[in-house]
Design a protein around this motif. Sequence first.
Motif, PDB file in Angstrom:
ATOM      1  N   ALA A 262      28.183 -12.561  -5.976  1.00 57.92           N
ATOM      2  CA  ALA A 262      27.028 -11.864  -6.546  1.00 57.92           C
ATOM      3  C   ALA A 262      25.907 -11.837  -5.518  1.00 57.92           C
ATOM      4  N   TRP A 263      24.963 -10.938  -5.728  1.00 62.87           N
ATOM      5  CA  TRP A 263      23.836 -10.792  -4.800  1.00 62.87           C
ATOM      6  C   TRP A 263      22.625 -10.258  -5.576  1.00 62.87           C
ATOM      7  N   PRO A 264      21.431 -10.791  -5.330  1.00 61.81           N
ATOM      8  CA  PRO A 264      20.261 -10.343  -6.102  1.00 61.81           C
ATOM      9  C   PRO A 264      19.852  -8.908  -5.767  1.00 61.81           C
ATOM     10  N   HIS A 265      19.401  -8.192  -6.790  1.00 62.27           N
ATOM     11  CA  HIS A 265      18.952  -6.815  -6.605  1.00 62.27           C
ATOM     12  C   HIS A 265      18.173  -6.395  -7.847  1.00 62.27           C
ATOM     13  N   ALA A 266      17.100  -5.663  -7.671  1.00 65.25           N
ATOM     14  CA  ALA A 266      16.368  -5.113  -8.811  1.00 65.25           C
ATOM     15  C   ALA A 266      17.253  -4.101  -9.540  1.00 65.25           C
ATOM     16  N   VAL A 267      17.071  -4.019 -10.853  1.00 64.53           N
ATOM     17  CA  VAL A 267      17.864  -3.116 -11.687  1.00 64.53           C
ATOM     18  C   VAL A 267      16.951  -2.047 -12.284  1.00 64.53           C
ATOM     19  N   GLU A 268      17.432  -0.816 -12.301  1.00 62.82           N
ATOM     20  CA  GLU A 268      16.701   0.268 -12.948  1.00 62.82           C
ATOM     21  C   GLU A 268      17.550   0.846 -14.068  1.00 62.82           C
ATOM     22  N   TYR A 269      16.885   1.182 -15.171  1.00 63.98           N
ATOM     23  CA  TYR A 269      17.560   1.821 -16.290  1.00 63.98           C
ATOM     24  C   TYR A 269      16.750   3.050 -16.686  1.00 63.98           C
ATOM     25  N   HIS A 270      17.324   4.228 -16.508  1.00 64.09           N
ATOM     26  CA  HIS A 270      16.635   5.486 -16.777  1.00 64.09           C
ATOM     27  C   HIS A 270      17.172   6.127 -18.058  1.00 64.09           C
ATOM     28  N   PHE A 271      16.266   6.498 -18.953  1.00 61.51           N
ATOM     29  CA  PHE A 271      16.615   7.211 -20.175  1.00 61.51           C
ATOM     30  C   PHE A 271      16.266   8.685 -19.989  1.00 61.51           C
ATOM     31  N   LEU A 272      17.226   9.565 -20.237  1.00 65.23           N
ATOM     32  CA  LEU A 272      17.054  10.989 -19.984  1.00 65.23           C
ATOM     33  C   LEU A 272      16.778  11.736 -21.296  1.00 65.23           C
ATOM     34  N   PRO A 273      16.304  12.965 -21.218  1.00 59.92           N
ATOM     35  CA  PRO A 273      15.997  13.714 -22.441  1.00 59.92           C
ATOM     36  C   PRO A 273      17.208  13.845 -23.356  1.00 59.92           C
ATOM     37  N   PRO A 274      17.010  13.650 -24.665  1.00 65.87           N
ATOM     38  CA  PRO A 274      18.130  13.726 -25.611  1.00 65.87           C
ATOM     39  C   PRO A 274      18.627  15.153 -25.803  1.00 65.87           C
ATOM     40  N   ILE A 275      19.858  15.255 -26.285  1.00 63.20           N
ATOM     41  CA  ILE A 275      20.487  16.541 -26.560  1.00 63.20           C
ATOM     42  C   ILE A 275      20.749  16.641 -28.064  1.00 63.20           C
ATOM     43  N   ASP A 276      20.236  17.677 -28.682  1.00 62.68           N
ATOM     44  CA  ASP A 276      20.407  17.876 -30.119  1.00 62.68           C
ATOM     45  C   ASP A 276      21.839  18.319 -30.414  1.00 62.68           C
ATOM     46  N   THR A 277      22.476  17.688 -31.406  1.00 64.76           N
ATOM     47  CA  THR A 277      23.856  18.050 -31.762  1.00 64.76           C
ATOM     48  C   THR A 277      23.943  18.750 -33.119  1.00 64.76           C
ATOM     49  N   LYS A 278      22.805  19.012 -33.733  1.00 60.74           N
ATOM     50  CA  LYS A 278      22.838  19.660 -35.048  1.00 60.74           C
ATOM     51  C   LYS A 278      23.497  21.033 -34.946  1.00 60.74           C
ATOM     52  N   GLY A 279      24.441  21.261 -35.861  1.00 59.42           N
ATOM     53  CA  GLY A 279      25.169  22.521 -35.862  1.00 59.42           C
ATOM     54  C   GLY A 279      26.424  22.503 -35.015  1.00 59.42           C
ATOM     55  N   MET A 280      26.600  21.466 -34.178  1.00 60.50           N
ATOM     56  CA  MET A 280      27.806  21.373 -33.361  1.00 60.50           C
ATOM     57  C   MET A 280      28.981  20.887 -34.216  1.00 60.50           C
ATOM     58  N   THR A 281      30.179  21.278 -33.810  1.00 59.77           N
ATOM     59  CA  THR A 281      31.406  20.802 -34.441  1.00 59.77           C
ATOM     60  C   THR A 281      32.274  20.151 -33.367  1.00 59.77           C
ATOM     61  N   ARG A 282      33.402  19.622 -33.786  1.00 65.45           N
ATOM     62  CA  ARG A 282      34.289  18.970 -32.820  1.00 65.45           C
ATOM     63  C   ARG A 282      34.825  19.939 -31.767  1.00 65.45           C
ATOM     64  N   ASP A 283      34.769  21.216 -32.075  1.00 62.06           N
ATOM     65  CA  ASP A 283      35.167  22.207 -31.064  1.00 62.06           C
ATOM     66  C   ASP A 283      34.218  22.199 -29.869  1.00 62.06           C
ATOM     67  N   ASP A 284      33.011  21.653 -30.075  1.00 61.07           N
ATOM     68  CA  ASP A 284      32.004  21.631 -29.010  1.00 61.07           C
ATOM     69  C   ASP A 284      32.095  20.369 -28.136  1.00 61.07           C
ATOM     70  N   ILE A 285      33.015  19.472 -28.459  1.00 55.92           N
ATOM     71  CA  ILE A 285      33.111  18.212 -27.713  1.00 55.92           C
ATOM     72  C   ILE A 285      33.342  18.437 -26.217  1.00 55.92           C
ATOM     73  N   PRO A 286      34.308  19.251 -25.795  1.00 55.62           N
ATOM     74  CA  PRO A 286      34.521  19.422 -24.352  1.00 55.62           C
ATOM     75  C   PRO A 286      33.284  19.916 -23.613  1.00 55.62           C
ATOM     76  N   ALA A 287      32.574  20.880 -24.195  1.00 60.17           N
ATOM     77  CA  ALA A 287      31.382  21.420 -23.533  1.00 60.17           C
ATOM     78  C   ALA A 287      30.267  20.393 -23.490  1.00 60.17           C
ATOM     79  N   LEU A 288      30.087  19.654 -24.579  1.00 58.27           N
ATOM     80  CA  LEU A 288      29.048  18.624 -24.624  1.00 58.27           C
ATOM     81  C   LEU A 288      29.367  17.513 -23.628  1.00 58.27           C
ATOM     82  N   LYS A 289      30.617  17.106 -23.586  1.00 57.92           N
ATOM     83  CA  LYS A 289      31.042  16.056 -22.655  1.00 57.92           C
ATOM     84  C   LYS A 289      30.788  16.478 -21.213  1.00 57.92           C
ATOM     85  N   GLU A 290      31.149  17.691 -20.869  1.00 59.20           N
ATOM     86  CA  GLU A 290      30.932  18.191 -19.508  1.00 59.20           C
ATOM     87  C   GLU A 290      29.434  18.273 -19.193  1.00 59.20           C
ATOM     88  N   ARG A 291      28.645  18.725 -20.158  1.00 59.02           N
ATOM     89  CA  ARG A 291      27.195  18.842 -19.950  1.00 59.02           C
ATOM     90  C   ARG A 291      26.569  17.483 -19.670  1.00 59.02           C
TER      91      ARG A 291
END
Length: 253
Positions: free
Chosen positions: A204-233
Amino acid sequence: MNRLKKFLGGLYATYILLLFSATVIILFIPLYATWLFKEPYRNRIFVTIGRGWMAVFMPLIGCPMRRKGLENFKAGQTYVLTCNHNSFMDILVATSSIPGSNKTLAKKSMGNIPVFGPIYRLGAILVNRKDEDSRKQSYIRMKEALHQGIHILLYPEGTRNRTDKPIKPFYDGAFSLAIDTQLPLLPSVLFHTRNILPAGGFYAWPHAVEYHFLPPIDTKGMTRDDIPALKERVFNIMLAHYVAHEKTPPTSR
């Protein structure tokens, strides 16, 4: 790696292990006592204690944590989060860094570790990935947790990234969960945990850690057919952010 750095890295890994074990023992009673409460209060108390724990533990091992993008969390909103996975450090850092109550999905075998196991089960929904019934039950439990206002953090790469690629291809689970519950999916990216505790060997070796939270993606209206596109996005968003920020100096917020 030269012999001196390998030797020092081994000593540092020993220090991390001993300090982690000592703090687990110190906090065992208050953490285990949270089993007396029902969800979502149990998780809320657990995460609060864990957040204080990591606020002390990480600086003591020379790995301060810094967060960016907290403004992407909307008050009162529950999220399905995705995160890249490089190290055993990821769960400790992510669970304590996400605002509000949260759980992750983790290997059932980790819950059998003496002393640490019961604490691990508090912050995770355990699954045996080789057992179909266990996978189904874990999915139900994740949906129940989200209904209780508990964020669910998932690592769509499945296992730690041991490749030379920034991020491995994603599985469908996180995207199915977000679409099935019609909740927003919030991508997040962890930096430098692989520098601290790389896969393979006792080093192990010491190092500062960063955690970045990115803008959320709305899934309302999506169906399981949209999974591949959402996953790729989401994959493209996380990959681009990782590549763009991996070598930049740590920033605080």
